[in-house]
Design an enzyme around this catalytic site. Structure first.
Site, PDB file in Angstrom:
ATOM      1  N   GLU A  10       0.799  -1.212   0.000  1.00  0.00           N
ATOM      2  CA  GLU A  10       0.000   0.000   0.000  1.00  0.00           C
ATOM      3  C   GLU A  10       0.841   1.277   0.000  1.00  0.00           C
ATOM      4  O   GLU A  10       0.507   2.255  -0.682  1.00  0.00           O
ATOM      5  CB  GLU A  10      -0.959  -0.001   1.204  1.00  0.00           C
ATOM      6  CG  GLU A  10      -2.167  -0.898   1.036  1.00  0.00           C
ATOM      7  CD  GLU A  10      -1.886  -2.363   1.358  1.00  0.00           C
ATOM      8  OE1 GLU A  10      -0.730  -2.703   1.683  1.00  0.00           O
ATOM      9  OE2 GLU A  10      -2.825  -3.176   1.287  1.00  0.00           O
ATOM     10  N   PHE A  35      -6.062  -1.289   5.997  1.00  0.00           N
ATOM     11  CA  PHE A  35      -4.696  -1.125   5.513  1.00  0.00           C
ATOM     12  C   PHE A  35      -4.373   0.318   5.151  1.00  0.00           C
ATOM     13  O   PHE A  35      -3.305   0.595   4.601  1.00  0.00           O
ATOM     14  CB  PHE A  35      -4.446  -2.045   4.325  1.00  0.00           C
ATOM     15  CG  PHE A  35      -4.635  -3.504   4.661  1.00  0.00           C
ATOM     16  CD1 PHE A  35      -4.147  -4.015   5.858  1.00  0.00           C
ATOM     17  CD2 PHE A  35      -5.319  -4.357   3.807  1.00  0.00           C
ATOM     18  CE1 PHE A  35      -4.338  -5.345   6.194  1.00  0.00           C
ATOM     19  CE2 PHE A  35      -5.512  -5.690   4.141  1.00  0.00           C
ATOM     20  CZ  PHE A  35      -5.026  -6.181   5.326  1.00  0.00           C
ATOM     21  N   HIS A  59     -14.362  -2.439   2.601  1.00  0.00           N
ATOM     22  CA  HIS A  59     -14.418  -3.237   3.832  1.00  0.00           C
ATOM     23  C   HIS A  59     -14.191  -2.325   5.036  1.00  0.00           C
ATOM     24  O   HIS A  59     -13.266  -2.477   5.807  1.00  0.00           O
ATOM     25  CB  HIS A  59     -13.384  -4.367   3.811  1.00  0.00           C
ATOM     26  CG  HIS A  59     -13.580  -5.346   2.689  1.00  0.00           C
ATOM     27  ND1 HIS A  59     -13.433  -4.995   1.375  1.00  0.00           N
ATOM     28  CD2 HIS A  59     -13.914  -6.647   2.705  1.00  0.00           C
ATOM     29  CE1 HIS A  59     -13.668  -6.057   0.599  1.00  0.00           C
ATOM     30  NE2 HIS A  59     -13.975  -7.065   1.384  1.00  0.00           N
ATOM     31  N   ASP A  67     -13.044 -12.338   9.366  1.00  0.00           N
ATOM     32  CA  ASP A  67     -11.605 -12.115   9.343  1.00  0.00           C
ATOM     33  C   ASP A  67     -11.085 -11.544  10.661  1.00  0.00           C
ATOM     34  O   ASP A  67      -9.883 -11.532  10.908  1.00  0.00           O
ATOM     35  CB  ASP A  67     -11.220 -11.174   8.197  1.00  0.00           C
ATOM     36  CG  ASP A  67     -11.232 -11.875   6.859  1.00  0.00           C
ATOM     37  OD1 ASP A  67     -11.169 -13.121   6.849  1.00  0.00           O
ATOM     38  OD2 ASP A  67     -11.327 -11.198   5.827  1.00  0.00           O
ATOM     39  N   ARG A 118     -18.502  -3.191   2.682  1.00  0.00           N
ATOM     40  CA  ARG A 118     -18.505  -4.478   2.004  1.00  0.00           C
ATOM     41  C   ARG A 118     -19.924  -5.018   1.876  1.00  0.00           C
ATOM     42  O   ARG A 118     -20.314  -5.557   0.856  1.00  0.00           O
ATOM     43  CB  ARG A 118     -17.658  -5.479   2.795  1.00  0.00           C
ATOM     44  CG  ARG A 118     -17.776  -6.911   2.280  1.00  0.00           C
ATOM     45  CD  ARG A 118     -17.317  -7.920   3.306  1.00  0.00           C
ATOM     46  NE  ARG A 118     -17.384  -9.281   2.803  1.00  0.00           N
ATOM     47  CZ  ARG A 118     -17.195 -10.353   3.548  1.00  0.00           C
ATOM     48  NH1 ARG A 118     -16.927 -10.233   4.833  1.00  0.00           N
ATOM     49  NH2 ARG A 118     -17.271 -11.556   3.030  1.00  0.00           N
TER      50      ARG A 118
END
Length: 265
Positions: A10, A35, A59, A67, A118
């Site tokens: 990223e 992220f 997300h 997750d 999401r």
């Protein structure tokens, strides 16, 4: 073609986007919202350099589910809002996403970060609720009390806007005058004049409930001393998104409970 596969890097992606923007292109890059921690140095450079890079984060909440907390952004919305000269956008339905992009591309001297969900969300009937064009002003009245004189304000962003609307409909059925305010962008809202901000968040209405699947930091200026926050004070857990929402209080019943408690306080 027009899309580059950056891989899971990223920070490098953000650096490349900045280089593209300096060269005159209008680039965007995408990754999971959690992220944004990794790309943050590049986002900050975009802001410092005044580059109109678009950062697309998906997300965007604990709705990501199984997750677990490693992939569930909790403090990330507040962290991005803390970056000067960055526009953050957390739209609440498909029409708000369209308006968010329409607004962002008009900025030539600053980056924009989008936090997109999401999970599937309803698309609001705009013949019944306020027009999505209000996104350009950062915050707007999505649903209002009869006569435009609410007793309580329900503030929300992203996927939680639908939750606020559901609670609004139930409060309305009980004769409680509520207003739903969608606040997709704090920064754009703060750019509006005082009269507009007052028309959306009237000072005399101190009973307020804000709903966001993140930490409270930054919401204080809109909540005041009496307002309540339905959000996160710790990390998430590993379970289906619906189970987590119920566990952490992101339900219509809990919003109603908190709203009524706030009215009585």
């Amino acid at each position: 073609g027009r899309n580059m596969h950056f891989g899971i890097r990223e920070h490098g992606m953000g650096a490349a986007l900045n280089g593209m923007a300096v060269s005159g292109l209008r680039p965007f890059g995408a990754t999971f919202f959690v992220f944004s921690d990794y790309v943050r140095p590049s986002v900050r450079l975009s802001a410092i350099m005044g580059l109109p890079v678009l950062y697309i984060f998906t997300h965007d909440s604990l709705g990501v589910g199984e997750d677990g907390p490693t992939h569930q952004p909790i403090e990330h919305m507040a962290a991005l809002r803390a970056i000067p000269h960055l526009i953050t956008m957390r739209p609440g339905d498909a029409n708000e996403v369209v308006e968010a992009y329409r607004t962002a591309v008009q900025f030539k001297d600053r980056p924009t970060a989008f936090a997109l969900t999401r999970q599937n969300l309803p698309t609001f009937d705009r013949t019944k609720y306020g027009p999505a064009a209000g996104v350009a002003r950062g915050g707007y009245v999505l649903a209002d009390a009869d006569g435009g004189k609410p007793e309580i304000l329900l503030l929300a962003t992203g996927s939680e806007v639908a939750l606020a609307v559901d609670a609004y409909e139930k409060l309305k059925a009980e004769g409680i005058k509520a207003r739903v305010v969608s606040l997709p962008s704090f920064e754009l809202f703060e750019l509006q004049d005082a009269a507009y901000r007052e028309s959306v968040l009237p000072k005399q209405v101190t009973a307020r409930v804000a709903i966001e699947m993140g930490i409270v930091q930054g919401w204080e200026k809109y909540l005041g001393e009496r307002g309540r926050f339905i959000g996160m004070s710790g990390y998430g857990a590993s379970a289906p998104g619906g189970v987590l929402a119920k566990h952490f209080g992101f339900t219509v019943d809990n919003v109603l409970k908190v709203a009524k408690e706030t009215l009585k306080s």
